[in-house]
Design a protein around this motif. Structure first.
Motif, short mmCIF file in Angstrom:
data_model
loop_
_atom_site.label_atom_id
_atom_site.label_comp_id
_atom_site.label_asym_id
_atom_site.label_seq_id
_atom_site.Cartn_x
_atom_site.Cartn_y
_atom_site.Cartn_z
N UNK A 98 -27.25 -4.26 123.07
CA UNK A 98 -28.53 -4.35 122.35
C UNK A 98 -28.37 -5.43 121.29
N UNK A 99 -29.15 -6.48 121.43
CA UNK A 99 -29.00 -7.63 120.54
C UNK A 99 -29.38 -7.24 119.12
N UNK A 100 -28.43 -7.28 118.19
CA UNK A 100 -28.76 -6.90 116.82
C UNK A 100 -29.46 -8.05 116.08
N UNK A 101 -30.18 -7.75 115.02
CA UNK A 101 -30.72 -8.82 114.17
C UNK A 101 -29.57 -9.63 113.56
N UNK A 102 -29.88 -10.82 113.06
CA UNK A 102 -28.82 -11.63 112.45
C UNK A 102 -28.05 -10.88 111.38
N UNK A 103 -26.72 -11.02 111.45
CA UNK A 103 -25.80 -10.44 110.47
C UNK A 103 -25.83 -8.91 110.43
N UNK A 104 -26.20 -8.31 111.54
CA UNK A 104 -26.17 -6.86 111.64
C UNK A 104 -25.39 -6.47 112.90
N UNK A 123 -18.99 -1.50 118.61
CA UNK A 123 -20.27 -2.03 118.13
C UNK A 123 -20.34 -3.52 118.48
N UNK A 124 -21.56 -4.03 118.57
CA UNK A 124 -21.80 -5.45 118.79
C UNK A 124 -22.32 -6.05 117.50
N UNK A 125 -21.53 -6.93 116.90
CA UNK A 125 -21.94 -7.59 115.66
C UNK A 125 -22.49 -8.97 115.97
N UNK A 126 -23.32 -9.48 115.05
CA UNK A 126 -23.94 -10.79 115.26
C UNK A 126 -23.98 -11.59 113.95
N UNK A 127 -22.85 -12.13 113.53
CA UNK A 127 -22.90 -13.06 112.40
C UNK A 127 -23.56 -14.37 112.82
#
Length: 805
Positions: free
Chosen positions: A497-503, A513-517
């Motif tokens: 599940x694509x997280x919002x930026x920096x979440x 978890x999948x992080x997205x910096x």
């Protein structure tokens, strides 16, 4: 002095290197600005001169008071040079590394950088047909039908289009010949199903115009078991030359090349096992041969034993969809006008590259889609002598646009980069030569360069982070899915599940978890620099030149798509050189000596490291200072008219006086993988590599060889042997013990038969007789702490047939 004595002793025992280089006929004088000094013209017997244009005028290489190596066009052909990586086998000061995909990293005497993306400038300027080529991906498809290759050592801060700290490589194609209907064709075939077709046709159009068309086809199976490290290139070049008046000459040229195949490959050397309780690494060899490519079933099985620490599970097989589909285009012109005050030259040029390729040699997939376009124009006046003064003045303009869409898919980490980069550079330059006496000349050069750069891009990094640890503190998420190779992160499918930026978002019930910096960079800068050169030249004798110079060079700063490393500053180098060039024993002995000292400051290093957010990234940074000094001695000797002996010995002493950088603690919690001392304080690692030698800088490089011609009536048999020795050297910036390549020898041999007029020939050759796959690069797959081997070619052999008229 003791080191110089050692070099002299080695020279006395040396036999040869680069035999064809010495016996090539002088090239055509193309500038109309040649004022040969006594002894310039080649004699009917002895060692012939090669005319160069490295200083924007035609002169003998032996009369040029600069540090330069010259490879004649015939040598490029007979040595089977088809790409920039092959040049290092001939030029001792040059080390060329295959990098990711189509990228090539060039090092001269330890000065260079890893140029693996579309927004980092090379330290060595690559010039094709007088035109600076901005992108290191665009150095292939040009090594055919050449007049010569010039390798200039040291900063080029006065006469050349873009400033370069290491030096310049000038690729000069054969030009159309007026009044001559001529041409040639060669075909060679060897093991690995290697086919090389090359030819050219020169057609006169009346008495004052000519057309030349040339082409090249290279096809070869891969050197590795999975088919990688292959070669597939098609290239075409067309030129039209017209002498409109006795004073005005116009040449128009166009070229196209395509690169296909799988591209450079690698093999698994081993992995660095991390002991979480002790916090220490140990290297565990893979047990695989250097010929076993990453996509071989044995390598894919080995890969699944590699532990991805941040994700808490083993790696999955590597996606085998690897290819190259790259197109390169160029148009340029050269207008030469002999005016009443000198020779005026203008060179407008346009080049474009369209890149689409996937590579896997770092043990992860890089997916590159990039469009590069550049326009440049250079205008210069080589003035007629005024009193005792010669001068050259000029202007230069360069404009480059790059659009990139990158995916670096590492299974545990996927980095998606989209960017637009622009560079606008203009310069005014001049060089003045004062002929103080008939034998003494003072040279001064000055250049002002103004660079304006703009970068707009964003990096979205997705990291699969395991939040569950076993009793030993090791992340453990054995069932978590790994990230696939996609063109864009929007193509990721559930359970991601694509997280919002920096979440971050959980990945199902896997415990990960999948992080997205996200790192956006929208920045620009504008700066101007003055570079200069001062030198003295003194004719000790008609065929002996003594020269000395000091020059200042710089390379512009730039941008990176990594948090905390978004920008970096220019680097500077000051180079001191003293040398002499001699022809002795009635032109049968050439003895050249050069000593150099280079001071490097604010040095840029391109490397893979951990950015400010704790994520792996590729970025450039200024790391400090280094000192590079050494001596090079080159000789050629004709003891008999048909026997040529020569040698080139370089001693290089390099050291990083200050090489300190910092890294935050990574997402996995493991310490940095480095051979340098590292200390941890406040959640930040400080790594100190001061005192290490420059990488890609062997202390000793020795080229030796011999060529013997046997006359058989109207025919001749020519045999040659050459060998190159390199002492141990680091080939990566981490200075790990496994990145230290041991001493190596590489030997080649050839025998050629044909008529004395050289109208045709048949040759048999063997290269790398030792059959040793010498390491040239050792990229690290940080997510799995594995080390990969990129090597030279194994033993190759074949036959070549050539015809010219």
């Amino acid at each position: 002095m003791r080191k110089a004595a050692w070099i002299g002793t080695a020279m006395a025992l040396a036999l040869a290197s680069q035999p064809a280089l010495a016996q090539d006929a002088p090239v055509q004088d193309i500038s109309g600005d040649s004022n040969p000094a006594p002894g310039d013209a080649a004699s009917d017997e002895g060692i012939n001169d090669i005319v160069i244009t490295a200083q924007r005028r035609a002169e003998s290489a032996q009369r040029a008071g600069i540090a330069i190596d010259v490879v004649a066009g015939d040598e490029v052909l007979t040595r089977g040079i088809t790409q920039a990586t092959d040049l290092g086998t001939i030029v001792p000061s040059l080390n060329v590394q295959a990098a990711g995909g189509a990228n090539t990293s060039i090092f001269l005497r330890g000065v260079g950088n890893f140029t693996v993306n579309g927004y980092s400038d090379p330290a060595t300027a690559f010039n094709y047909d007088g035109v600076y080529v901005g992108r290191p991906t665009s150095t292939s498809g040009v090594f055919y039908d050449l007049e010569r290759v010039e390798v200039l050592k040291g900063p080029q801060g006065t006469l050349y289009g873009r400033n370069a700290t290491a030096g310049a490589i000038n690729i000069l194609p054969a030009r159309p010949e007026l009044g001559a209907f001529s041409g040639f064709a060669t075909v060679s075939y060897g093991n690995y199903d290697a086919l090389n077709l090359q030819g050219a046709l020169n057609v006169p159009i009346g008495a004052s115009a000519a057309f030349r068309i040339s082409g090249n086809l290279v096809e070869r199976d891969g050197y590795l078991s999975d088919g990688s490290s292959d070669e597939e290139t098609q290239a075409l070049r067309a030129q039209f030359l017209a002498e409109l008046t006795p004073e005005l000459t116009v040449r128009i040229a166009g070229d196209y090349s395509h690169t296909g195949g799988m591209g450079i490959g690698s093999s698994y050397g081993g992995r660095y096992a991390f002991n979480f309780p002790t916090g220490a690494y140990s290297f565990v060899p893979s047990g695989l041969d250097r010929s076993t490519g990453l996509f071989d079933p044995a390598s894919q099985a080995y890969r699944q034993t590699l532990f991805l620490g941040v994700s808490g599970r083993n790696a999955a097989p590597l996606d085998p969809d690897i290819y190259q589909d790259n197109d390169f285009y160029g148009l340029n012109a050269e207008v030469t006008w002999d005016t009443g005050i000198g020779t005026f030259t203008i060179i407008p040029a346009w080049r474009r590259a369209s890149l689409d390729y996937k590579f896997g040699n770092p043990a992860f997939i890089g997916y590159i889609q990039e469009e590069d376009e550049q326009f440049s124009v250079e205008a210069r006046l080589a003035g007629d002598r005024i009193g005792f003064l010669d001068y050259i003045v000029g202007l230069y303009y360069f404009d480059e646009q790059v659009e990139g869409d990158y995916t670096f898919a590492q299974q545990a980490i996927n980095a998606y980069q989209e960017f637009e980069s622009s560079t606008e550079s203009w310069a005014a330059f001049g060089r003045l030569t004062a002929n103080v006496t008939d034998r003494l000349r003072a040279v001064g050069g000055l250049r002002y360069t103004h660079d304006r750069k703009r970068f707009d891009g964003q990096a979205d990094v997705f990291v699969v982070v395991c939040t569950v640890r076993n009793p030993f503190g090791v992340p453990s998420c054995p069932n978590v899915p790994l990230l696939p190779v996609t063109d864009d992160f929007t193509e990721l499918q559930p359970p991601f599940i694509i997280p919002p930026p920096d979440q971050a978002r959980p990945i199902g019930t896997t415990g990960a978890i999948l992080t997205r910096p996200v790192t956006p960079v929208n920045s620009g800068f504008s700066n101007g620099e003055v570079t200069w050169r001062a030198g003295l030249e003194y004719d000790l004798a008609p065929r002996s030149l003594l020269y000395a110079s000091v020059e200042r060079g710089y390379r512009s700063g730039g941008f990176s798509l990594s948090a905390g490393r978004e920008t970096y500053d220019p680097e500077y180098i000051t180079a001191y050189t003293i040398g002499m060039k001699n022809r002795l024993l009635d032109n049968r002995l050439q003895f050249n000596l050069e000593a150099f000292w280079w001071d490097y400051s604010d040095q840029q290093i391109g490397r893979i490291g951990v950015d400010a957010r704790g994520n792996q990234g590729q970025f450039s940074q200024n790391i400090g200072q280094s000192t590079i000094r050494g001596v090079e001695i080159e000789t050629q000797f004709l003891p008999l008219p048909n026997t040529l002996l020569s040698a080139d010995v370089q001693y290089l002493d390099s050291e990083y006086d200050s090489f300190v950088y910092t890294e935050p603690v990574s997402a996995s919690g493991a310490p940095p993988l480095t051979g340098c001392p590292a200390t941890l304080a406040g959640g930040v690692w400080t790594i100190d590599c001061s005192g290490f030698p420059a990488f890609n800088a062997p202390k000793w490089t020795v080229n030796l060889g011999v060529q013997q011609t046997i006359d058989i009536g109207r025919f001749q048999l020519i045999g040659s042997v050459d060998t190159q020795y390199k002492s141990e050297r680091y080939v990566q910036v981490d200075f790990l013990p496994e990145e230290l390549v041991q001493d190596s020898w590489t030997t080649n041999a050839q025998i050629m038969f044909g008529p004395s007029d050289e109208s045709w020939h048949v040759a048999a050759f063997v290269r790398n007789i030792e059959n040793e796959r010498v390491l040239v690069n050792v990229p690290i797959y940080n997510a799995a702490s594995s080390l990969q081997y990129i090597t030279t070619a194994p033993r190759t052999y074949g036959v070549r047939i050539g015809y010219r008229f």
